[in-house]
Write a protein that holds these residues in place. Structure first.
Motif, PDB file in Angstrom:
ATOM      1  N   ALA A  60       0.824  -1.207   0.000  1.00 13.85           N
ATOM      2  CA  ALA A  60       0.000   0.000   0.000  1.00 13.85           C
ATOM      3  C   ALA A  60       0.858   1.256   0.000  1.00 13.85           C
ATOM      4  O   ALA A  60       1.840   1.354   0.739  1.00 13.85           O
ATOM      5  CB  ALA A  60      -0.928  -0.001   1.212  1.00 13.85           C
ATOM      6  N   LYS A  61       0.463   2.230  -0.809  1.00 15.10           N
ATOM      7  CA  LYS A  61       1.206   3.484  -0.908  1.00 15.10           C
ATOM      8  C   LYS A  61       1.172   4.286   0.388  1.00 15.10           C
ATOM      9  O   LYS A  61       2.034   5.120   0.628  1.00 15.10           O
ATOM     10  CB  LYS A  61       0.660   4.327  -2.056  1.00 15.10           C
ATOM     11  CG  LYS A  61       0.975   3.754  -3.409  1.00 15.10           C
ATOM     12  CD  LYS A  61       0.517   4.676  -4.509  1.00 15.10           C
ATOM     13  CE  LYS A  61       0.943   4.115  -5.853  1.00 15.10           C
ATOM     14  NZ  LYS A  61       0.595   5.024  -6.952  1.00 15.10           N
ATOM     15  N   GLN A  90      -8.586   2.785  -4.271  1.00 14.13           N
ATOM     16  CA  GLN A  90      -7.717   2.894  -5.442  1.00 14.13           C
ATOM     17  C   GLN A  90      -6.323   3.376  -5.029  1.00 14.13           C
ATOM     18  O   GLN A  90      -6.184   4.131  -4.076  1.00 14.13           O
ATOM     19  CB  GLN A  90      -8.299   3.880  -6.447  1.00 14.13           C
ATOM     20  CG  GLN A  90      -9.664   3.514  -6.956  1.00 14.13           C
ATOM     21  CD  GLN A  90     -10.250   4.628  -7.815  1.00 14.13           C
ATOM     22  OE1 GLN A  90      -9.527   5.429  -8.390  1.00 14.13           O
ATOM     23  NE2 GLN A  90     -11.566   4.656  -7.897  1.00 14.13           N
ATOM     24  N   ALA A  91      -5.346   2.973  -5.790  1.00 14.52           N
ATOM     25  CA  ALA A  91      -3.967   3.395  -5.496  1.00 14.52           C
ATOM     26  C   ALA A  91      -3.722   4.845  -5.884  1.00 14.52           C
ATOM     27  O   ALA A  91      -2.912   5.525  -5.272  1.00 14.52           O
ATOM     28  CB  ALA A  91      -2.980   2.485  -6.228  1.00 14.52           C
ATOM     29  N   GLU A  92      -4.407   5.325  -6.912  1.00 18.16           N
ATOM     30  CA  GLU A  92      -4.210   6.694  -7.387  1.00 18.16           C
ATOM     31  C   GLU A  92      -5.353   7.585  -6.919  1.00 18.16           C
ATOM     32  O   GLU A  92      -6.520   7.210  -7.026  1.00 18.16           O
ATOM     33  CB  GLU A  92      -4.106   6.731  -8.909  1.00 18.16           C
ATOM     34  CG  GLU A  92      -2.929   5.946  -9.464  1.00 18.16           C
ATOM     35  CD  GLU A  92      -1.586   6.400  -8.930  1.00 18.16           C
ATOM     36  OE1 GLU A  92      -1.371   7.627  -8.796  1.00 18.16           O
ATOM     37  OE2 GLU A  92      -0.749   5.531  -8.642  1.00 18.16           O
ATOM     38  N   GLN A  93      -5.009   8.768  -6.423  1.00 14.38           N
ATOM     39  CA  GLN A  93      -5.990   9.737  -5.956  1.00 14.38           C
ATOM     40  C   GLN A  93      -5.613  11.103  -6.498  1.00 14.38           C
ATOM     41  O   GLN A  93      -4.431  11.394  -6.663  1.00 14.38           O
ATOM     42  CB  GLN A  93      -6.043   9.748  -4.422  1.00 14.38           C
ATOM     43  CG  GLN A  93      -6.437   8.401  -3.859  1.00 14.38           C
ATOM     44  CD  GLN A  93      -6.232   8.279  -2.370  1.00 14.38           C
ATOM     45  OE1 GLN A  93      -6.070   9.249  -1.663  1.00 14.38           O
ATOM     46  NE2 GLN A  93      -6.238   7.042  -1.890  1.00 14.38           N
ATOM     47  N   ASN A  94      -6.633  11.930  -6.785  1.00 11.32           N
ATOM     48  CA  ASN A  94      -6.346  13.262  -7.301  1.00 11.32           C
ATOM     49  C   ASN A  94      -7.420  14.248  -6.873  1.00 11.32           C
ATOM     50  O   ASN A  94      -8.541  13.861  -6.536  1.00 11.32           O
ATOM     51  CB  ASN A  94      -6.179  13.242  -8.825  1.00 11.32           C
ATOM     52  CG  ASN A  94      -7.440  12.800  -9.531  1.00 11.32           C
ATOM     53  OD1 ASN A  94      -8.454  13.492  -9.490  1.00 11.32           O
ATOM     54  ND2 ASN A  94      -7.387  11.639 -10.174  1.00 11.32           N
ATOM     55  N   SER A  95      -7.073  15.517  -6.883  1.00  9.51           N
ATOM     56  CA  SER A  95      -7.969  16.560  -6.401  1.00  9.51           C
ATOM     57  C   SER A  95      -9.212  16.701  -7.264  1.00  9.51           C
ATOM     58  O   SER A  95     -10.285  17.046  -6.760  1.00  9.51           O
ATOM     59  CB  SER A  95      -7.234  17.893  -6.290  1.00  9.51           C
ATOM     60  OG  SER A  95      -6.701  18.257  -7.541  1.00  9.51           O
ATOM     61  N   GLU A  96      -9.115  16.421  -8.558  1.00  9.41           N
ATOM     62  CA  GLU A  96     -10.281  16.508  -9.440  1.00  9.41           C
ATOM     63  C   GLU A  96     -11.355  15.497  -9.016  1.00  9.41           C
ATOM     64  O   GLU A  96     -12.532  15.834  -8.911  1.00  9.41           O
ATOM     65  CB  GLU A  96      -9.861  16.259 -10.890  1.00  9.41           C
ATOM     66  CG  GLU A  96     -11.005  16.360 -11.883  1.00  9.41           C
ATOM     67  CD  GLU A  96     -10.536  16.071 -13.295  1.00  9.41           C
ATOM     68  OE1 GLU A  96     -11.102  15.147 -13.916  1.00  9.41           O
ATOM     69  OE2 GLU A  96      -9.616  16.759 -13.768  1.00  9.41           O
TER      70      GLU A  96
END
Length: 166
Positions: A60-61, A90-96
């Motif tokens: 996990a990141k 999810q492994a990837e997260q973003n502000s959008e």
């Protein structure tokens, strides 16, 4: 009769028969930036001192961030927050994506990010961690708790569920 070895899938299915709540563990990635992880392997450990644990996959990141920052939040999700659970899984997260989901964070007095609009929010500091199999068990001392109420999101048999009164 010969016994067959239990497979990972059978083990997972067996454990899926235990109903759990759904939490999101959050850490500060960098000043003002939050990273989170969905976790249902969460439980209380002790009342004195006030300790909880969460189990984190070795891949996990969030794990290096927990080791580095030594502080984390735990937010118990409420009914209707399945999309948040899926996002933080999810492994990837973003502000959008966070904006689209309407995510808002609150910072505890100790500077720990937690999710607003969740059943309960805990601010914790890492007391210890223990590698066990393919996970690390992170023990946290609870330093802050805010109860906002609501019905918790549940997970059972591979599906989200809700509490029904009898």
């Amino acid at each position: 009769m010969t016994a067959t070895a239990l497979t990972a899938r059978e083990f997972r299915n067996a454990l899926g028969q235990f109903a759990t709540g759904v939490t999101v563990v959050t850490v500060e990635r960098e000043p003002g930036s939050v990273f989170g992880m969905t976790a249902n392997a969460f439980t209380s450990v002790s009342l004195n001192p006030m300790l909880i644990l969460v189990c984190v996959d070795e891949r996990a990141k969030i794990l290096p961030l927990l080791h580095k920052g030594k502080r984390f939040g735990v937010s118990v999700l409420k009914q209707g927050q399945q999309a948040l659970s899926e996002y933080f899984a999810q492994a990837e997260q973003n502000s959008e994506a966070e904006h689209r989901l309407g995510l808002h964070y609150r910072w505890t007095s100790e500077g720990v990010p937690v999710l607003e609009d969740s059943v309960v929010q805990l601010g914790c500091s890492v007391v210890s961690s223990h590698v066990a199999g393919d996970h690390t068990i992170v023990i946290g001392k609870v330093e802050d708790a805010e109860i906002q109420g609501g019905e918790p999101l549940l997970f059972f048999g591979g599906e989200y569920r809700h509490i029904a009164r009898q």
